[in-house]
Design an enzyme around this catalytic site. Structure first.
Site, PDB file in Angstrom:
ATOM      1  N   HIS A 273       4.426   5.076   9.054  1.00 37.90           N
ATOM      2  CA  HIS A 273       4.449   5.115   7.602  1.00 37.90           C
ATOM      3  C   HIS A 273       3.738   6.399   7.190  1.00 37.90           C
ATOM      4  CE1 HIS A 273       4.384   0.473   8.070  1.00 37.90           C
ATOM      5  NE2 HIS A 273       5.627   0.928   8.097  1.00 37.90           N
TER       6      HIS A 273
ATOM      7  N   TYR B 169       1.383  -8.988  14.990  1.00 38.18           N
ATOM      8  CA  TYR B 169       0.571  -8.395  13.927  1.00 38.18           C
ATOM      9  C   TYR B 169       0.694  -9.267  12.685  1.00 38.18           C
ATOM     10  CZ  TYR B 169      -1.055  -4.986  10.463  1.00 38.18           C
ATOM     11  OH  TYR B 169      -1.731  -4.356   9.451  1.00 38.18           O
TER      12      TYR B 169
ATOM     13  N   HIS C 259       0.825  -1.204   0.000  1.00 33.71           N
ATOM     14  CA  HIS C 259       0.000   0.000   0.000  1.00 33.71           C
ATOM     15  C   HIS C 259       0.858   1.253   0.000  1.00 33.71           C
ATOM     16  CE1 HIS C 259      -3.441   2.341   2.221  1.00 33.71           C
ATOM     17  NE2 HIS C 259      -3.529   2.468   0.913  1.00 33.71           N
TER      18      HIS C 259
ATOM     19  N   GLU D 203       0.144   6.854   8.831  1.00 33.67           N
ATOM     20  CA  GLU D 203      -0.244   5.789   9.740  1.00 33.67           C
ATOM     21  C   GLU D 203       0.812   5.561  10.821  1.00 33.67           C
ATOM     22  OE1 GLU D 203      -0.728   2.334   7.327  1.00 33.67           O
ATOM     23  OE2 GLU D 203      -2.089   3.294   5.910  1.00 33.67           O
TER      24      GLU D 203
END
Length: 451
Positions: A372, A357, A342, A348
């Site tokens: 990010h 995660y 992405h 973020e």
């Protein structure tokens, strides 16, 4: 913190009552008859109390967005000595100008152990943020690490509301409105200007804080999802009235336009005997989040995991969203199930409360965080990609991790202490090294090949 203090705080936390419902018109009184009937500010408030309104929005904002509460307290908030500047410690605020904007992907380990006697305020450490506290725009990312309860002092932020995300160790929050307890897996929301004290339920406490300078957090609209789903309003718990009637010295710390100010009160300001309104603290159990996902194919956009949103002047473009990656089932057919590769116009900051995660096999640990910023390419690391690309696509329960994200429309600019921190990981880019070339031309293509 002594064991006795922690044990008493935990005993208090276990017996708390609440008033459920996000944005409700709550009312509560610790002493019967303390709330006036039929009016907010009678000539003489009941029981010799002072009536005081606390406004979290402008008087003239639309009723649906207006936030205010009436407090009935032993002394009015106006009765205090002057505030004086104190050392900011690790706290910083917008505008963040100490470092130049950095497009690189960054990741931090947890904060180091603090010195003995570090309470919640002393343990606050600002990573970065955006906007301007004087304009009430933007947000800040803080972390905290404490090993002592706050004693005879309280804290509030005039700059923004505080979304507290415990990662290790529980907290007892004594607020003007009453008491709340937040364990890892919970979040606590303290509105702008509300005073509170943090007592530890364990020997130490560590976690994250999103300071939202902009419009108060609200539940996101559900659109085609319908009338139910995501975070249910009834699962947000407001406190019931509880007060301190203490004529003894109390330090009141106010975060104002980015700096910390202190005043020496001769009484506790947590003296609200009764209150009513919709401007109130809350606690919410993230495991009650009703996860919505695909039952056919593809990984939905992470906006489907939004718990709370702070709207901006552009519909659909949030000043900050709070997103949780809660336990859920993955059932998509012919689907790469972890979050996809992405590049995002939004920025973020992600933290991890427990476990692992599902897009990062290693290096992203509870108490740590990654950043990010806008248009920084990110996604699963090589190990995750290889595993997910060859996995048998049977129904899979993701229940070994609890991660979250603060997502904001503006870049998160770092503080100098975050840019130079010893716990900033080196070589974060390496997690994407070794993603091999798998492209096959297939013998026929309309694409052009370079010689």
């Amino acid at each position: 913190m002594t064991g006795t203090v922690g044990e008493q705080a935990r005993k208090t936390a276990q017996g708390l009552a609440h008033s459920p419902g996000f944005g409700n018109e709550h009312s509560s009184e610790a002493v019967p008859g303390a709330l006036p009937v039929g009016r907010n500010s009678p000539q003489r408030a009941p029981l010799g109390l002072y009536a005081e309104q606390l406004s979290g929005t402008a008087f003239t904002e639309p009723r649906a967005h207006n936030r205010r509460s009436w407090l009935y307290r032993i002394r009015p908030s106006a009765a205090h000595p002057p505030f004086v500047r104190m050392d900011n410690g690790g706290v910083r605020a917008a505008p963040f100008t100490a470092t130049e904007p950095d497009p690189n992907r960054l990741r931090w380990n947890p904060l180091p152990e603090p010195p003995a006697g570090t309470d919640f305020v002393a343990g606050l450490w600002t990573l970065g943020g955006n906007g301007d506290v004087t304009q009430r725009t933007g947000m800040a990312v803080h972390l905290y690490h404490a090993n002592s309860s706050m004693e005879r002092r309280v804290f509030s932020s005039a700059d923004g509301e505080l979304l507290i995300v415990p990662e290790r160790g529980g907290l007892l929050l004594r607020t003007e409105f009453g008491l709340l307890a937040a364990e890892p897996g919970h979040v606590a929301l303290i509105p702008r200007g509300v005073r509170f004290r943090v007592e530890l339920l364990d020997d130490s406490a560590r976690g994250y804080v999103c300071e939202n300078y902009g419009r108060p957090f609200q539940l996101p609209d559900l659109g085609p999802i319908g009338a139910n789903g995501l975070a249910n309003p009834r699962d947000f718990l407001a406190p019931v009235a509880a007060y301190e009637d203490a004529d003894e010295p109390c330090e009141v710390i106010n975060k104002y336009c980015g700096n910390l100010w202190s005043a020496a009160y001769d009484h506790s300001p947590l003296d609200v005997v009764a209150w009513h309104g919709n401007y109130t603290p809350y606690v919410y159990d993230l495991r009650r989040f009703n996860v919505i996902g695909s039952i056919s194919y593809d990984h939905p956009d992470p906006s489907i995991f939004t718990v709370l949103t702070s709207p901006s002047d552009t519909p659909g473009l949030a000043g900050v969203d709070f997103v949780v990656f809660a336990p859920r089932w993955l059932v998509g057919e012919d689907t790469f199930r972890p979050p996809y590769f992405h590049r995002n116009v939004m920025s973020e900051y992600m933290g991890l409360i427990e476990g692992a995660y599902d897009a990062k096999a290693e290096g992203f640990v509870p108490g740590g965080g990654s950043l990010h910023n806008m248009m920084s390419a990110h996604g699963p690391d090589r190990a995750t990609f290889d595993k997910a690309s060859s996995a048998e696509l049977k129904p899979q329960k993701v229940d070994d991790g609890l991660a979250f994200m603060f997502e904001t429309r503006w870049p998160v600019l770092l503080t100098e202490q975050a840019r130079t921190a010893d716990h900033l990981q080196s070589g974060y880019d390496d997690v994407w090294q070794g993603l091999e070339r798998h492209w096959q031309s297939g013998g026929s293509s309309s694409g052009q090949r370079r010689p």
